[in-house]
Design a protein around this motif. Structure first.
Motif, PDB file in Angstrom:
ATOM      1  N   THR A  59       0.840  -1.207   0.000  1.00  0.00           N
ATOM      2  CA  THR A  59       0.000   0.000   0.000  1.00  0.00           C
ATOM      3  C   THR A  59       0.872   1.252   0.000  1.00  0.00           C
ATOM      4  N   LEU A 114       1.394   4.744  -3.168  1.00  0.00           N
ATOM      5  CA  LEU A 114       0.753   6.044  -2.929  1.00  0.00           C
ATOM      6  C   LEU A 114       1.202   7.080  -3.955  1.00  0.00           C
ATOM      7  N   VAL A 131       2.229  10.578  -1.172  1.00  0.00           N
ATOM      8  CA  VAL A 131       3.429  10.494  -0.352  1.00  0.00           C
ATOM      9  C   VAL A 131       4.454   9.736  -1.186  1.00  0.00           C
ATOM     10  N   VAL A 159       8.416   7.687   2.523  1.00  0.00           N
ATOM     11  CA  VAL A 159       8.046   6.489   3.286  1.00  0.00           C
ATOM     12  C   VAL A 159       9.289   5.869   3.912  1.00  0.00           C
ATOM     13  N   TYR A 169      10.995   8.304   6.722  1.00  0.00           N
ATOM     14  CA  TYR A 169      10.297   8.451   7.997  1.00  0.00           C
ATOM     15  C   TYR A 169       9.723   7.124   8.495  1.00  0.00           C
ATOM     16  N   SER A 170      10.403   6.020   8.157  1.00  0.00           N
ATOM     17  CA  SER A 170       9.870   4.696   8.482  1.00  0.00           C
ATOM     18  C   SER A 170      10.047   4.303   9.938  1.00  0.00           C
ATOM     19  N   GLY A 205       8.802   5.370  12.523  1.00  0.00           N
ATOM     20  CA  GLY A 205       7.610   5.531  13.355  1.00  0.00           C
ATOM     21  C   GLY A 205       6.757   4.275  13.464  1.00  0.00           C
ATOM     22  N   PHE A 261       6.531   1.801  10.643  1.00  0.00           N
ATOM     23  CA  PHE A 261       6.503   1.133   9.353  1.00  0.00           C
ATOM     24  C   PHE A 261       7.677   0.176   9.142  1.00  0.00           C
ATOM     25  N   ILE A 303      10.842  16.559  12.335  1.00  0.00           N
ATOM     26  CA  ILE A 303      10.120  17.379  11.372  1.00  0.00           C
ATOM     27  C   ILE A 303       9.509  18.586  12.080  1.00  0.00           C
ATOM     28  N   GLU A 344      13.981  18.596   9.354  1.00  0.00           N
ATOM     29  CA  GLU A 344      13.332  18.786   8.058  1.00  0.00           C
ATOM     30  C   GLU A 344      12.119  19.697   8.277  1.00  0.00           C
ATOM     31  N   MET A 360       8.431  20.983   6.939  1.00  0.00           N
ATOM     32  CA  MET A 360       7.384  20.391   6.119  1.00  0.00           C
ATOM     33  C   MET A 360       6.056  21.088   6.401  1.00  0.00           C
ATOM     34  N   HIS A 403       0.907  17.894   4.956  1.00  0.00           N
ATOM     35  CA  HIS A 403       1.679  16.834   4.307  1.00  0.00           C
ATOM     36  C   HIS A 403       2.312  15.921   5.351  1.00  0.00           C
ATOM     37  N   LEU A 418      -0.105  13.343   6.451  1.00  0.00           N
ATOM     38  CA  LEU A 418      -0.329  12.304   5.453  1.00  0.00           C
ATOM     39  C   LEU A 418       0.833  11.288   5.470  1.00  0.00           C
ATOM     40  N   VAL A 419       2.052  11.815   5.521  1.00  0.00           N
ATOM     41  CA  VAL A 419       3.236  10.943   5.558  1.00  0.00           C
ATOM     42  C   VAL A 419       3.204  10.056   6.804  1.00  0.00           C
ATOM     43  N   ILE A 433       0.752   7.011   6.990  1.00  0.00           N
ATOM     44  CA  ILE A 433       1.153   5.727   6.396  1.00  0.00           C
ATOM     45  C   ILE A 433       2.381   5.132   7.089  1.00  0.00           C
ATOM     46  N   THR A 434       3.330   5.967   7.538  1.00  0.00           N
ATOM     47  CA  THR A 434       4.558   5.401   8.105  1.00  0.00           C
ATOM     48  C   THR A 434       4.454   5.091   9.592  1.00  0.00           C
ATOM     49  N   VAL A 460      -5.735   9.285   8.262  1.00  0.00           N
ATOM     50  CA  VAL A 460      -5.744   7.870   8.655  1.00  0.00           C
ATOM     51  C   VAL A 460      -6.834   7.119   7.897  1.00  0.00           C
ATOM     52  N   MET A 474      -5.676   6.461   4.306  1.00  0.00           N
ATOM     53  CA  MET A 474      -4.681   5.378   4.195  1.00  0.00           C
ATOM     54  C   MET A 474      -5.308   4.016   4.525  1.00  0.00           C
TER      55      MET A 474
END
Lengths: 308, 308
Positions: free
Chosen positions: A204, A208, A211, A216, A219-220, A222, A224, B149, B176, B178, B182, B185-186, B189-190, B249, B252
């Motif tokens: 999934t 996307l 994003v 992905v 910032y994994s 967190g 993922f 971030i 970073e 941002m 956004h 959204l990032v 998913i992560t 959420v 996703m």
């Protein structure tokens, strides 16, 4: 004869992570006479010989099983049938034929027709592994203090079951006997479904448009990245698991989706208590797993990134 | 003035895992004058004093922020509004108000009305954590080489953004900037979706009738235990994440479920190629994460159970 090895000649068909770990653990145990191995991949056979993984690397499966009192098939499920057709006529009197796959009912269905009356089919499943593959991935301690489930058919030879039990104990495992169908149900929830949803979320995320894939990856940390580790497991093996434990996986998947949709509804309608109650309940299960020695309590999310 | 600290007085509101890690990392940096801290829990305040976590444990949030040039709110999202109402009238001229939460758009919406014109609201989110909580859970290296971030509003004061950037860099982070939407959204998913499905599968497993909870625990090493680790995260914090990042959420989650249903169909109809293709694709993403230094390549499934 008290110092006779549990197994005189062990034959490992398939020298990937599991086959190579069994070889290491069997040597460590001092309870196995000689170890012969075969792998369908020329490259794997070459590596096995190079690292001296087994006493003899055979050029065919048939050659590897000759005179073996224990033959363990360590291949993806899809390879079992044709292997059985090849080796079964050459199993010696009283030989035990076993495997290490994550699905057990289908093993009996697929292999039984080939097993001669003078040999014993006793499927097995060590609940241990890593996300890595190949003959270099194995190590002797993989099975230490892990469960190994044997699913002997109802009419199984008691002595053969006992021998296989002692073999896995010598490798460091705790052995449990279980009905094959029940095993498949238990593993569907503790292993197959977790892998399926890990594979799914990584897919999934890769698809996307809003994003980017590099975000992905970046910032994994967190949460993922933990799923990607599971989703790095061997594709062939896992394809075969889902094709051969279809019913149990679909049953568990149906429940999972039902629960997820109800969670989705709670989020949509802002039902904080529903979320909080679930999130509290799941913490207790985590504690039980740590108390049962099945995982460490060390905080793992804080693991150090690769130095580079 | 080149040896002046980046921050003269740091005020941490909330002394859980994040607040206490910031305290440790700030001390290690040598770039922060004094650190004052407050936590709504008497027990947390007591522990903070006992372990000398900060230079001064305040008895109220209002007291903790007096004269602080940087105030960081380290509480679950749900506590932010009432905290802001309490402390904002006491922010000093030029003070930076930030946070560490996993949802950013809602922070701006919820806090902006309270922030006086002479202070700067600059939300932040360090992508780092463990599954543990409380003032004893923090450690100085948590942010090393991790992303932080910042989501400054469009009209944000450049110097304040620069100061906060240098602060997080001094704590070991890569910073970073941002857009808040956004970011949400990032992270959906992560981080948010991975947590949601981990909580969900643990709940599903707990509710089965055909497999006992003790079996789930006993055989959890096949993948399930990794999900329980994620599902052991703080319930209040995560409830608030889902309530405050609802839209992203749900978006996703919709995609995840769609993909999962199509995978379910592939299993039902025995479409091995569909499964194999996905399982191969996901492996590549895992490699990218390791290459990006966001995880270690050490085989973690083989981790040793707790000695007991």
């Amino acid at each position: 004869m008290s110092d006779a090895p549990i197994i005189r000649k062990l034959s490992l068909i398939g020298l990937g992570l599991l086959g190579s770990s069994i070889a290491h653990a069997a040597r460590r145990s001092g309870q196995v006479g000689t170890i012969h191995g075969f792998d369908a991949s020329t490259e794997h056979r070459r590596i096995a010989a190079e690292i001296n993984l087994v006493d003899q690397v055979a050029q065919t499966a048939r050659e590897a099983v000759a005179d073996a009192d224990l033959v363990i098939l360590c291949t993806p499920h899809g390879a079992l049938k044709s292997l059985a057709a090849e080796i079964c006529p050459h199993l010696m009197q009283g030989a035990i034929l076993s495997d290490v796959g994550s699905v057990k009912s289908a093993v009996v269905t697929d292999l039984s027709p080939f097993v001669p009356a003078h040999a014993h089919l006793i499927p097995g499943h060590p609940i241990a592994g890593t996300e890595q593959s190949g003959p270099r991935a194995g190590f002797a301690t993989l099975f230490d203090n892990r469960w190994c489930i044997l699913t002997p058919p109802e009419n199984a030879d008691k002595q053969a079951v006992d021998t296989l039990t002692r073999f896995w104990q010598a490798l460091g495992s705790n052995v449990e006997l279980m009905d094959a169908r029940h095993h498949d149900l238990v593993l569907a929830i503790t292993s197959h479904l977790p892998h399926l949803i890990a594979y799914n979320i990584v897919g999934t995320a890769a698809d996307l448009e809003t994003v980017t894939q590099s975000e992905v990856i970046k910032y994994s940390a967190g949460g993922f990245r933990d799923f990607t580790r599971i989703a790095a497991s061997d594709p062939t093996m896992w394809r075969d698991v889902f094709l051969n434990n279809r019913e149990a996986v679909l049953e568990m998947l149906g429940r999972f989706t039902e629960d997820l949709i109800s969670l989705q509804r709670a989020i949509r309608w802002g039902e904080g208590d529903t979320l909080f109650d679930l999130f509290t309940r799941t913490r207790a299960i985590r504690r039980s797993i740590i108390d049962a020695g099945q995982d460490s309590s060390a905080p793992d999310f804080g693991r150090r990134p690769k130095a580079d």
